[in-house]
Design an enzyme around this catalytic site. Structure first.
Site, mmCIF file in Angstrom:
data_model
loop_
_atom_site.group_PDB
_atom_site.id
_atom_site.type_symbol
_atom_site.label_atom_id
_atom_site.label_comp_id
_atom_site.label_asym_id
_atom_site.label_seq_id
_atom_site.Cartn_x
_atom_site.Cartn_y
_atom_site.Cartn_z
ATOM 1 N N GLY A 1 0.818 -1.223 0.000
ATOM 2 C CA GLY A 1 0.000 0.000 0.000
ATOM 3 C C GLY A 1 0.844 1.262 0.000
ATOM 4 C CE1 TYR B 1 -1.099 6.656 -3.018
ATOM 5 C CE2 TYR B 1 0.653 5.635 -4.287
ATOM 6 C CZ TYR B 1 -0.666 6.025 -4.167
ATOM 7 O OH TYR B 1 -1.547 5.790 -5.179
ATOM 8 C CE1 TYR B 2 -5.905 4.669 2.073
ATOM 9 C CE2 TYR B 2 -5.215 2.482 2.773
ATOM 10 C CZ TYR B 2 -6.148 3.498 2.763
ATOM 11 O OH TYR B 2 -7.329 3.355 3.453
ATOM 12 C CB SER B 3 0.763 1.850 4.319
ATOM 13 O OG SER B 3 0.135 0.780 3.643
#
Lengths: 220, 220
Positions: B132, B134-136
């Site tokens: 994930g 950058y989302y994480s």
């Protein structure tokens, strides 16, 4: 001082390691690829392989290994790569280095930020900062993280960067106009503040101006 | 309770306002566009126009105006939009809402995060979290900011979201496997924890499992 430069292969980074060396400091260039070793080794500049996608533990180990006494973070996408890299390098990479520095026991940390980003959450965000949107946000959060760390930090927020010859003269402040500064002068400012305790725990914008660097730094 | 739902027009958001209403709470849907008013008003759900690119001052004023007693942040790109939006909504938007909530005087804040993101800076980041990227990272930093706030927060980190019918049964923990959970169950968990003081200052993963929601919540 032994100064680990993160982003040593960047435009400011290259000028910075040169200036550090000329000033009697010992720069250590953190580089991502072994292909970059040669350009530094021909200048007799020490390198260490490492990248900001490593774990904090690994980054801390490298800081210890090279016996760094100060860290300068000048890595970054500069706002021209994709937002994914901005988030992972300018924000997450910076914060990982801050955490790694704390773990390593090194105290001195200089962050190269960007003019005006401290106003990112103001009611009236300056147009220049708003325009940078995700880049401004990324730099803002990295700076916030550093400000609540236990490090002897200085956050330098240069204006629009140019490749002009350095003038040796700057203007510093929290609210200077969105003007330019030569990368050479940014490098010179970093070298000048490294051991200046009056700049610890401080953050300021810097553009080219009328004051000699040494005087401007003294006034901070 | 009067509950301001950020991201009310999202998949979890829609289910959540329904469940809040059925449970005797008063949901207030924060929506970005006046075109979204009708779908909520036909259900007699109060709406307030607002978006996360407003200033913290403006967001705080809206929280006060609608007399919210709790905030649920379920806005977000879900990892499928560009990284710029992830940074500006999932990270910056969330943090602005946290700051706005503190300024407004409201104490209760429920964050819908994502499974495993608390391990983002671990030496061994789980593959699912790493993937994930950058989302994480965005979710991790928003959660970090909330954890050092003065709010009565709960951070809910659901597994892979499905549109299956809710089972009413879950598993909670800090280290559960990367499995799925029905959005209906996520909404139910949010309603269940709203006034549960034992969940204040806590963060946990949640997936579908064997324990009744009420029992699992009680054990937190």
């Amino acid at each position: 001082m032994r100064v680990l430069v993160i982003g040593a292969n960047g435009q400011i980074g290259k000028l910075l390691v040169d200036r550090l060396q000329q000033s009697g400091h010992t720069p250590i260039a953190m580089i991502r690829s072994s292909e970059q070793i040669e350009q530094f080794s021909t200048q007799k500049i020490q390198t260490v392989l490492g990248d900001l996608e490593q774990s904090i533990t690994q980054l801390a180990a490298q800081i210890v290994k090279v016996q760094a006494e100060a860290i300068v973070f000048s890595a970054g996408s500069g706002g021209h790569t994709g937002a994914d890299k901005t988030l992972l390098i300018d924000l997450d990479g910076a914060i990982k280095m801050i955490e790694a520095t704390e773990r390593s026991g090194v105290k001195r940390f200089v962050m190269v930020s960007a003019i005006g980003v401290h106003k990112w959450h103001d009611d009236e965000v300056p147009q220049e900062v708003k325009k940078g949107s995700y880049y401004s946000a990324a730099k803002y959060y990295a700076d916030c993280w550093l400000e609540v760390s236990k490090l002897d930090y200085t956050i330098l927020r240069p204006g629009r960067l140019t490749n002009h010859t350095g003038t040796g003269k700057i203007q510093v402040g929290r609210d200077v106009s969105f003007e330019s500064i030569a990368r050479e002068d940014v490098a010179e400012v970093i070298v000048s503040i490294l051991d200046k305790q009056n700049t610890f725990g401080k953050a300021f914008d810097v553009i080219n101006g009328e004051q000699l660097i040494s005087e401007a730094i003294h006034s901070i």
